[in-house]
Design a protein around this motif. Structure first.
Motif, PDB file in Angstrom:
ATOM      1  N   ALA A 164       0.795  -1.274   0.215  1.00  0.00           N
ATOM      2  CA  ALA A 164      -0.002   0.040  -0.199  1.00  0.00           C
ATOM      3  C   ALA A 164       0.681   1.210  -0.148  1.00  0.00           C
ATOM      4  O   ALA A 164       0.299   2.314  -0.503  1.00  0.00           O
ATOM      5  N   ALA A 165       2.036   1.076   0.580  1.00  0.00           N
ATOM      6  CA  ALA A 165       2.906   2.367   0.601  1.00  0.00           C
ATOM      7  C   ALA A 165       3.747   2.499  -0.551  1.00  0.00           C
ATOM      8  O   ALA A 165       4.769   3.276  -0.616  1.00  0.00           O
ATOM      9  N   LEU A 166       3.812   1.459  -1.574  1.00  0.00           N
ATOM     10  CA  LEU A 166       4.887   1.432  -2.690  1.00  0.00           C
ATOM     11  C   LEU A 166       4.173   2.229  -3.670  1.00  0.00           C
ATOM     12  O   LEU A 166       3.032   1.489  -4.383  1.00  0.00           O
ATOM     13  N   PRO A 167       4.725   3.468  -4.119  1.00  0.00           N
ATOM     14  CA  PRO A 167       3.888   3.973  -5.397  1.00  0.00           C
ATOM     15  C   PRO A 167       4.330   3.501  -6.669  1.00  0.00           C
ATOM     16  O   PRO A 167       5.129   2.280  -6.837  1.00  0.00           O
ATOM     17  N   TYR A 168       3.430   3.820  -7.805  1.00  0.00           N
ATOM     18  CA  TYR A 168       3.576   3.707  -8.911  1.00  0.00           C
ATOM     19  C   TYR A 168       5.314   4.101  -9.402  1.00  0.00           C
ATOM     20  O   TYR A 168       5.431   5.256  -8.989  1.00  0.00           O
ATOM     21  N   TYR A 169       6.075   3.290  -9.957  1.00  0.00           N
ATOM     22  CA  TYR A 169       7.283   3.568 -10.205  1.00  0.00           C
ATOM     23  C   TYR A 169       8.030   3.786  -9.033  1.00  0.00           C
ATOM     24  O   TYR A 169       9.363   4.539  -8.881  1.00  0.00           O
ATOM     25  N   GLY A 170       7.811   3.100  -7.864  1.00  0.00           N
ATOM     26  CA  GLY A 170       8.689   2.825  -6.720  1.00  0.00           C
ATOM     27  C   GLY A 170       9.170   1.388  -6.783  1.00  0.00           C
ATOM     28  O   GLY A 170       8.633   0.507  -7.293  1.00  0.00           O
ATOM     29  N   SER A 171      10.311   1.226  -5.865  1.00  0.00           N
ATOM     30  CA  SER A 171      10.759  -0.141  -5.676  1.00  0.00           C
ATOM     31  C   SER A 171      11.210  -0.306  -4.129  1.00  0.00           C
ATOM     32  O   SER A 171      11.659   0.776  -3.468  1.00  0.00           O
ATOM     33  N   THR A 172      11.258  -1.442  -3.828  1.00  0.00           N
ATOM     34  CA  THR A 172      11.804  -1.577  -2.363  1.00  0.00           C
ATOM     35  C   THR A 172      12.571  -2.981  -2.558  1.00  0.00           C
ATOM     36  O   THR A 172      11.965  -4.101  -2.848  1.00  0.00           O
ATOM     37  N   PRO A 173      13.478  -3.341  -1.580  1.00  0.00           N
ATOM     38  CA  PRO A 173      14.184  -4.633  -1.440  1.00  0.00           C
ATOM     39  C   PRO A 173      13.246  -5.288  -0.409  1.00  0.00           C
ATOM     40  O   PRO A 173      12.788  -4.816   0.389  1.00  0.00           O
ATOM     41  N   THR A 174      13.112  -6.701  -0.767  1.00  0.00           N
ATOM     42  CA  THR A 174      12.071  -7.426   0.226  1.00  0.00           C
ATOM     43  C   THR A 174      12.708  -8.764  -0.202  1.00  0.00           C
ATOM     44  O   THR A 174      13.517  -9.258  -0.581  1.00  0.00           O
ATOM     45  N   ARG A 175      11.694  -9.525   0.366  1.00  0.00           N
ATOM     46  CA  ARG A 175      11.845 -11.098   0.440  1.00  0.00           C
ATOM     47  C   ARG A 175      10.914 -11.845  -0.373  1.00  0.00           C
ATOM     48  O   ARG A 175       9.780 -11.615  -0.020  1.00  0.00           O
ATOM     49  N   LEU A 176      11.103 -12.984  -1.079  1.00  0.00           N
ATOM     50  CA  LEU A 176       9.832 -13.699  -1.632  1.00  0.00           C
ATOM     51  C   LEU A 176      10.620 -14.931  -1.871  1.00  0.00           C
ATOM     52  O   LEU A 176      11.772 -15.081  -2.417  1.00  0.00           O
ATOM     53  N   ALA A 177       9.742 -16.069  -1.257  1.00  0.00           N
ATOM     54  CA  ALA A 177      10.199 -17.440  -1.597  1.00  0.00           C
ATOM     55  C   ALA A 177      11.414 -17.682  -0.821  1.00  0.00           C
ATOM     56  O   ALA A 177      12.341 -18.538  -1.177  1.00  0.00           O
ATOM     57  N   GLY A 178      11.602 -17.024   0.242  1.00  0.00           N
ATOM     58  CA  GLY A 178      13.061 -17.044   1.152  1.00  0.00           C
ATOM     59  C   GLY A 178      14.217 -16.465   0.445  1.00  0.00           C
ATOM     60  O   GLY A 178      15.361 -16.668   0.838  1.00  0.00           O
ATOM     61  N   HIS A 179      14.002 -15.690  -0.405  1.00  0.00           N
ATOM     62  CA  HIS A 179      15.124 -15.238  -1.423  1.00  0.00           C
ATOM     63  C   HIS A 179      15.090 -13.449  -1.284  1.00  0.00           C
ATOM     64  O   HIS A 179      13.900 -13.087  -1.229  1.00  0.00           O
ATOM     65  N   ASP A 180      16.366 -12.876  -1.242  1.00  0.00           N
ATOM     66  CA  ASP A 180      16.187 -11.479  -1.421  1.00  0.00           C
ATOM     67  C   ASP A 180      15.971 -11.161  -2.905  1.00  0.00           C
ATOM     68  O   ASP A 180      16.223 -11.697  -3.909  1.00  0.00           O
ATOM     69  N   VAL A 181      14.930 -10.212  -3.069  1.00  0.00           N
ATOM     70  CA  VAL A 181      14.380  -9.674  -4.324  1.00  0.00           C
ATOM     71  C   VAL A 181      14.301  -8.181  -4.422  1.00  0.00           C
ATOM     72  O   VAL A 181      14.255  -7.311  -3.420  1.00  0.00           O
ATOM     73  N   LEU A 182      14.305  -7.775  -5.491  1.00  0.00           N
ATOM     74  CA  LEU A 182      13.782  -6.288  -5.628  1.00  0.00           C
ATOM     75  C   LEU A 182      12.667  -6.177  -6.277  1.00  0.00           C
ATOM     76  O   LEU A 182      12.528  -6.743  -7.364  1.00  0.00           O
ATOM     77  N   LEU A 183      11.603  -5.552  -5.376  1.00  0.00           N
ATOM     78  CA  LEU A 183      10.112  -5.461  -5.930  1.00  0.00           C
ATOM     79  C   LEU A 183       9.880  -3.920  -6.338  1.00  0.00           C
ATOM     80  O   LEU A 183      10.027  -3.068  -5.746  1.00  0.00           O
ATOM     81  N   ALA A 184       9.372  -4.006  -7.682  1.00  0.00           N
ATOM     82  CA  ALA A 184       9.210  -2.737  -8.159  1.00  0.00           C
ATOM     83  C   ALA A 184       7.872  -2.526  -8.644  1.00  0.00           C
ATOM     84  O   ALA A 184       6.978  -3.647  -9.363  1.00  0.00           O
ATOM     85  N   ARG A 185       6.959  -1.619  -8.290  1.00  0.00           N
ATOM     86  CA  ARG A 185       5.515  -1.414  -8.741  1.00  0.00           C
ATOM     87  C   ARG A 185       5.628  -0.640 -10.231  1.00  0.00           C
ATOM     88  O   ARG A 185       5.394   0.439 -10.527  1.00  0.00           O
TER      89      ARG A 185
END
Length: 364
Positions: A164-185
């Motif tokens: 909800a806090a991630l804007p369009y054309y925003g990105s954040t490092p996070t975890r997915l399936a136990g791995h570090d990823v970069l998530l971008a909207r």
């Protein structure tokens, strides 16, 4: 040909493959119409691992990108992204790009697959006088997109990031399936959605986690064929069609991405200033038709007198709208919405009307 790290997944899912920019990629898994509709109505999951990822790090990375690209990248805030272009000295577009600022001295440049080696080479050359390192991470990186109105539900089920806090054309490092990823909207479909950058060895686990989370929400694997009709409906340019080295940003309606007010010089600046001041001889427009015959790339656009006035860059029968749509370059005098033109479709002058881009906008 280079295979995606997800190639065996696509085989398991029954994909039909195509050769694209030196990569073997899924074209469709069954019905491209069903895949298109899934993205518009629920969600689709795409493998975009053929895209190029180039990292710039170091205290002058931002200044190097300001010089190398048309945009003002040093002004982008950490955690945000910017759409921009890289031009040659004559102002022609070498590629259109998305640039993420991952840290104060850390940027990620995402290039089209067909141009990734060229962009990496140009960035290395143009960054030569700056305190920055340029590293092509394309083969080490997998890129997976989840696009559609249910994308938030799907990604939120397997990712702890505050979506909800991630804007369009925003990105954040996070975890997915136990791995570090970069998530971008970000995305290329006209829908809300996310792009997940993961290390190539983790791609299958990330894909499987997203696909499992998407099953209750109508998620479908989607290939390059429906990605093309989705981006066309959204009025988004495709390099090699709407953009190439013989077009400049002003012709393509991208003058806004050229930042003449940034403090330093940049490659192509003088030529682009001249083109801006001179005005364009052709401009990109949307065309809408009737019936079932769609204009295609390269078809001539003709005026009321039957003389050729322009060229179609992309066209298709729109699955969402139910009628033919196209983008084309025409003279500015013929670019007003409502202008009646025609496209020569295999010898038949088929009526079309100039319309405002994009053809499709999501409702929420």
């Amino acid at each position: 040909m280079t295979s995606s790290p997800l190639h065996e997944v696509h085989q398991r899912l029954g994909a039909s493959f195509t050769d694209f920019a030196g990569w073997t990629m899924p074209l469709r898994y069954g019905s491209e119409l069903a895949e298109h509709r899934a993205v518009r109505e629920a969600a689709g999951i795409f493998d975009l691992s053929h895209m190029g990822e180039i990292e710039l790090t170091g205290p002058e990375a931002g200044r190097a990108l300001d010089y190398a690209l048309a945009g003002h990248l040093s002004a982008v805030k950490v955690g945000r992204a910017r759409y921009t272009v890289i031009c040659n000295a004559e102002g022609g577009v070498l590629d259109d790009l998305v640039v993420y600022r991952l840290g104060e001295d850390h940027y990620l440049v995402v290039a089209n697959a067909s141009n990734a080696p060229l962009v990496a080479g140009e960035l290395r050359d143009r960054a030569g006088g700056f305190l920055t390192e340029v590293a092509d991470k394309s083969l080490a990186c997998a890129l997976i997109a989840v696009q559609g109105p249910r994308a938030v539900d799907i990604v939120g089920a397997v990712c702890p990031a505050d979506l909800a806090a991630l804007p369009y054309y925003g990105s954040t490092p996070t975890r997915l399936a136990g791995h570090d990823v970069l998530l971008a909207r970000t995305g290329y479909t006209g829908e809300d959605g996310f792009e997940v950058y993961a290390e190539a060895p983790h791609a299958v686990e990330v894909w499987d986690a997203l696909q499992a989370a998407g099953e209750p929400h109508g998620l479908r694997p989607a290939g390059l064929a429906c990605r093309d009709t989705l981006r066309l409906e959204a009025g988004m340019a495709l390099y090699g069609n709407e953009l190439d080295v013989h077009t400049n940003p002003f012709e393509a309606g991208l003058g806004r991405v050229v930042k003449f007010d940034k403090p330093a010089d940049f490659v192509g600046r003088a030529a682009l200033e001249e083109k801006r001041d001179k005005g364009v001889e052709a401009t990109l427009v949307g065309l809408a038709g009737t019936g079932r015959r769609a204009p295609r790339h390269g078809y001539p656009v003709v005026g009321e007198d039957g003389k050729e006035v322009g060229t179609v860059t992309s066209g298709a029968l729109s699955p969402t709208l139910g009628h033919p749509i196209a983008m084309a370059y025409v003279p500015p005098a013929l670019s007003e919405p409502g202008t009646k033109l025609a496209v020569d479709i295999r010898g038949t002058a088929t009526p079309v009307e100039v319309v405002v881009l994009p053809f499709y906008k999501r409702s929420r």
